[in-house]
Design an enzyme around this catalytic site. Structure first.
Site, PDB file in Angstrom:
ATOM      1  N   ASP A 191       0.861  -1.163   0.000  1.00 16.72           N
ATOM      2  CA  ASP A 191       0.000   0.000   0.000  1.00 16.72           C
ATOM      3  C   ASP A 191       0.915   1.236   0.000  1.00 16.72           C
ATOM      4  O   ASP A 191       2.104   1.118   0.331  1.00 16.72           O
ATOM      5  CB  ASP A 191      -0.848  -0.100   1.276  1.00 16.72           C
ATOM      6  CG  ASP A 191      -1.461   1.207   1.650  1.00 16.72           C
ATOM      7  OD1 ASP A 191      -2.205   1.749   0.821  1.00 16.72           O
ATOM      8  OD2 ASP A 191      -1.190   1.710   2.761  1.00 16.72           O
ATOM      9  N   ASP A 210       0.160   5.199   1.128  1.00 23.76           N
ATOM     10  CA  ASP A 210       0.071   6.052   2.328  1.00 23.76           C
ATOM     11  C   ASP A 210       0.108   5.223   3.605  1.00 23.76           C
ATOM     12  O   ASP A 210      -0.629   4.243   3.718  1.00 23.76           O
ATOM     13  CB  ASP A 210      -1.255   6.832   2.330  1.00 23.76           C
ATOM     14  CG  ASP A 210      -1.255   7.955   1.318  1.00 23.76           C
ATOM     15  OD1 ASP A 210      -0.895   7.695   0.162  1.00 23.76           O
ATOM     16  OD2 ASP A 210      -1.624   9.087   1.691  1.00 23.76           O
ATOM     17  N   ASP A 218       1.218   9.446   5.825  1.00 23.75           N
ATOM     18  CA  ASP A 218      -0.049   9.782   5.191  1.00 23.75           C
ATOM     19  C   ASP A 218       0.062  11.119   4.444  1.00 23.75           C
ATOM     20  O   ASP A 218       0.435  12.131   5.018  1.00 23.75           O
ATOM     21  CB  ASP A 218      -1.134   9.888   6.274  1.00 23.75           C
ATOM     22  CG  ASP A 218      -2.519   9.804   5.685  1.00 23.75           C
ATOM     23  OD1 ASP A 218      -2.628   9.453   4.488  1.00 23.75           O
ATOM     24  OD2 ASP A 218      -3.485  10.092   6.402  1.00 23.75           O
ATOM     25  N   THR A 259      -1.968   1.040  -4.695  1.00 20.01           N
ATOM     26  CA  THR A 259      -2.459   2.203  -3.940  1.00 20.01           C
ATOM     27  C   THR A 259      -3.851   2.606  -4.406  1.00 20.01           C
ATOM     28  O   THR A 259      -4.224   2.349  -5.555  1.00 20.01           O
ATOM     29  CB  THR A 259      -1.469   3.388  -4.111  1.00 20.01           C
ATOM     30  OG1 THR A 259      -2.054   4.577  -3.580  1.00 20.01           O
ATOM     31  CG2 THR A 259      -1.110   3.637  -5.581  1.00 20.01           C
ATOM     32  N   ASP A 292      -9.550  11.913   4.597  1.00 17.48           N
ATOM     33  CA  ASP A 292     -10.589  11.988   3.571  1.00 17.48           C
ATOM     34  C   ASP A 292     -11.346  10.656   3.497  1.00 17.48           C
ATOM     35  O   ASP A 292     -10.966   9.691   4.145  1.00 17.48           O
ATOM     36  CB  ASP A 292      -9.942  12.305   2.203  1.00 17.48           C
ATOM     37  CG  ASP A 292      -8.681  11.471   1.944  1.00 17.48           C
ATOM     38  OD1 ASP A 292      -8.564  10.371   2.522  1.00 17.48           O
ATOM     39  OD2 ASP A 292      -7.829  11.904   1.158  1.00 17.48           O
ATOM     40  N   LYS A 337      -8.682  -3.679  -3.709  1.00 15.01           N
ATOM     41  CA  LYS A 337      -7.312  -4.207  -3.804  1.00 15.01           C
ATOM     42  C   LYS A 337      -7.257  -5.711  -4.069  1.00 15.01           C
ATOM     43  O   LYS A 337      -6.247  -6.227  -4.500  1.00 15.01           O
ATOM     44  CB  LYS A 337      -6.500  -3.825  -2.563  1.00 15.01           C
ATOM     45  CG  LYS A 337      -6.200  -2.337  -2.529  1.00 15.01           C
ATOM     46  CD  LYS A 337      -5.155  -1.936  -1.506  1.00 15.01           C
ATOM     47  CE  LYS A 337      -5.030  -0.406  -1.534  1.00 15.01           C
ATOM     48  NZ  LYS A 337      -3.999   0.105  -0.622  1.00 15.01           N
TER      49      LYS A 337
HETATM   50  P1  IMP Z   1      -3.214   4.290  -0.204  1.00 16.22           P
HETATM   51  O1  IMP Z   1      -3.018   4.282   1.288  1.00 16.22           O
HETATM   52  O2  IMP Z   1      -1.926   4.235  -0.940  1.00 16.22           O
HETATM   53  O3  IMP Z   1      -4.182   3.249  -0.668  1.00 16.22           O
HETATM   54  O4  IMP Z   1      -3.778   5.738  -0.598  1.00 16.22           O
HETATM   55  C1  IMP Z   1      -4.955   6.272  -0.045  1.00 16.22           C
HETATM   56  C2  IMP Z   1      -4.966   7.768  -0.178  1.00 16.22           C
HETATM   57  O5  IMP Z   1      -4.779   8.178  -1.532  1.00 16.22           O
HETATM   58  C3  IMP Z   1      -6.288   8.365   0.206  1.00 16.22           C
HETATM   59  O6  IMP Z   1      -6.399   8.594   1.589  1.00 16.22           O
HETATM   60  C4  IMP Z   1      -6.323   9.670  -0.582  1.00 16.22           C
HETATM   61  O7  IMP Z   1      -5.814  10.735   0.196  1.00 16.22           O
HETATM   62  C5  IMP Z   1      -5.401   9.443  -1.767  1.00 16.22           C
HETATM   63  N1  IMP Z   1      -6.131   9.391  -3.062  1.00 16.22           N
HETATM   64  C6  IMP Z   1      -5.868  10.183  -4.098  1.00 16.22           C
HETATM   65  N2  IMP Z   1      -6.656   9.877  -5.144  1.00 16.22           N
HETATM   66  C7  IMP Z   1      -7.458   8.881  -4.748  1.00 16.22           C
HETATM   67  C8  IMP Z   1      -8.497   8.142  -5.411  1.00 16.22           C
HETATM   68  O8  IMP Z   1      -8.826   8.343  -6.588  1.00 16.22           O
HETATM   69  N3  IMP Z   1      -9.092   7.172  -4.681  1.00 16.22           N
HETATM   70  C9  IMP Z   1      -8.715   6.903  -3.398  1.00 16.22           C
HETATM   71  N4  IMP Z   1      -7.770   7.571  -2.763  1.00 16.22           N
HETATM   72  C10 IMP Z   1      -7.129   8.574  -3.418  1.00 16.22           C
HETATM   73 MG    MG Z   2      -2.652   3.161   3.446  1.00 12.15          MG
END
Ligand code: IMP
Ligand code: MG
Length: 413
Positions: free
Chosen positions: A146, A148, A154, A182, A337, A345
């Site tokens: 993943d 963030d 984050d 992601t 958000d 996933k």
């Molecule tokens: P992950 O933890 O890598 O899965 O990323 C999640 C974060 O990506 C979310 O909290 C958002 O801040 C950011 N994000 C940006 N664009 C999108 C989108 O199109 N869908 C979901 N998350 C997004």
């Molecule tokens: Mg994450």
């Protein structure tokens, strides 16, 4: 309505394991009233022995569960009967040995006042999973991460010189393919938004002395399962790959109309939530091709409880919508958000396994921070891969270090 009780935020298997460990903690780890020299060591040795025994017994229960899974009768496994929500086990877990490793680091058997915790159990499970993936029959071939909170803080970017970069290089060097899976989704085929997030990793891989084919083992799956990129050393960057080349037939069959119906419905619910929760001055909507988000306005913060409230509402309303009968979606709380993405996933990891020539689920590991059963986006990856649940990017570094040690150890055996 167990939502209100926050049951979705608890992991039943970890809670149950914790409760088993509480018994020896209460009976054996406490100090006696008549303190004599040597009592401390004797008590911690006793607690350690009993904790280890519990983990050995759990190992057996998991092996029994795997046996029933192989008969397609997982519900008959004793563990499933005791912990109905327990998921699929892709490998056996050497929990006793993992307990000893974590006990050396965290000294849980030395503690007198604080019982084995959620984090103790989570980290023991992670270590056991890493050990299992070094065994020849389930040797790791694909590690997905993943973004963030897992690879970087984050909302931050992966900076040059970050320890996560050298760890990913170490895995690539051992022939493990890497997928960054992601939620962040950007349809732009130049992939430049991903270069902002983790360009430093891409440069490090390109500039490394890895063979060409190992460099090309770095892939990015964006928008959960919507956009695939692969590192192409010839062009010195990410190459966009057409959906037809990697998406499952099932995904290709999702009608565009169903996608817009789902996002329309999500938009309606999110809009209403912003009004109901008096957030017109703090939050706004952001719609993309295959996702919609409720994001904070500049300089504002959405309270955590409201993020939860919105995610549970949108999950509930969308589940009942006709579009959701036709395709899958993922609604989650991203920390600042809330997003609703088309697909999840599970599909992202499945597509990578298939695209890379049919990598088995038991040779795949997904590393993520969001494993609560509702409102989290790594949870679905559990259906198709072994997983480790980390709490911050530093833990990601630590678990890869362990993994690399076990892989090397198993190679030299
Ligand atoms: P992950 O933890 O890598 O899965 O990323 C999640 C974060 O990506 C979310 O909290 C958002 O801040 C950011 N994000 C940006 N664009 C999108 C989108 O199109 N869908 C979901 N998350 C997004
Ligand atoms: Mg994450």
């Amino acid at each position: 309505m167990d939502y209100a009780l926050k049951a979705h935020r608890k992991d039943e298997f970890i809670e149950w394991t914790k409760s088993l460990l509480t018994v020896p903690f209460v009976l054996h780890a406490g100090s006696s009233n008549h303190f004599r020299i040597g009592d401390d060591s004797r008590q911690s040795a006793e607690a350690r022995r009993r904790y280890a025994e519990i983990f050995r017994d759990l190992e057996q229960l998991i092996a029994d569960q795997i046996y029933y899974q192989s008969l397609n009768d997982a519900d008959l496994g004793r563990l499933r009967q005791m912990v109905p929500s327990v998921g699929h086990f892709f490998t056996r877990l050497p929990l006793e040995r993992a307990f000893y490793v974590q006990d050396e680091k965290r000294a849980l058997s030395k503690r007198r006042m604080v019982a084995p915790s959620f984090n103790d159990v989570r980290l023991i499970l992670n270590t056991a999973q890493a050990m299992a993936l070094a065994k020849p029959i389930t040797r790791l071939e694909l590690a997905t991460f993943d973004g963030d909170v897992t690879l970087y803080e984050d909302g931050a970017n992966l900076e040059e010189g970050s320890p996560q970069i050298t760890r990913i290089l170490a895995l690539l060097e051992r022939g493990v393919a890497i997928g960054i899976v992601t939620a962040a989704g950007y349809p732009d085929p130049s992939g430049k938004m991903y270069l902002v997030r983790f360009g430093a990793l891409i440069d490090a891989v390109l500039n490394s002395n890895l063979d060409h084919e190992y460099k090309a083992n770095l892939l990015v799956m964006g928008g959960e399962c919507n956009y695939l990129f692969r590192l192409d050393p010839d062009i010195g960057g990410l190459r966009y790959i057409d959906r037809e080349e990697w998406a499952l037939d099932e995904m290709l069959a999702w009608r565009e109309d169903a996608v817009s119906e789902l996002l329309d419905k999500a938009e309606q619910v999110l809009k209403r939530q912003i009004e109901v929760l008096s957030m017109t001055h703090t939050a706004t909507l952001y719609r993309k091709e295959r996702s919609i988000g409720m994001i904070p306005l500049k300089g504002k913060r959405i309270p955590r409880e409201n993020l939860e409230e919105v995610v549970l509402n949108v999950q509930h309303s969308l589940s009942a919508s006709p579009a959701a009968k036709e395709l899958y979606f993922c609604a989650f709380n991203g920390g600042h958000d809330v997003w609703v993405d088309v697909g999840d996933k599970r599909f992202g990891v499945l597509c990578l396994q298939r695209y890379l020539g049919g990598i088995a689920m038991e040779r795949t590991l997904h590393v993520g921070d969001q494993f609560a059963s509702i409102g989290s986006n790594d949870f679905k990856a559990r259906l198709v891969a072994a997983t480790v649940w980390i709490a911050d990017p530093q833990e990601t570094v630590e678990i890869i270090d362990e993994l690399v040690d076990y892989l090397d150890e198993s190679n030299s055996e």
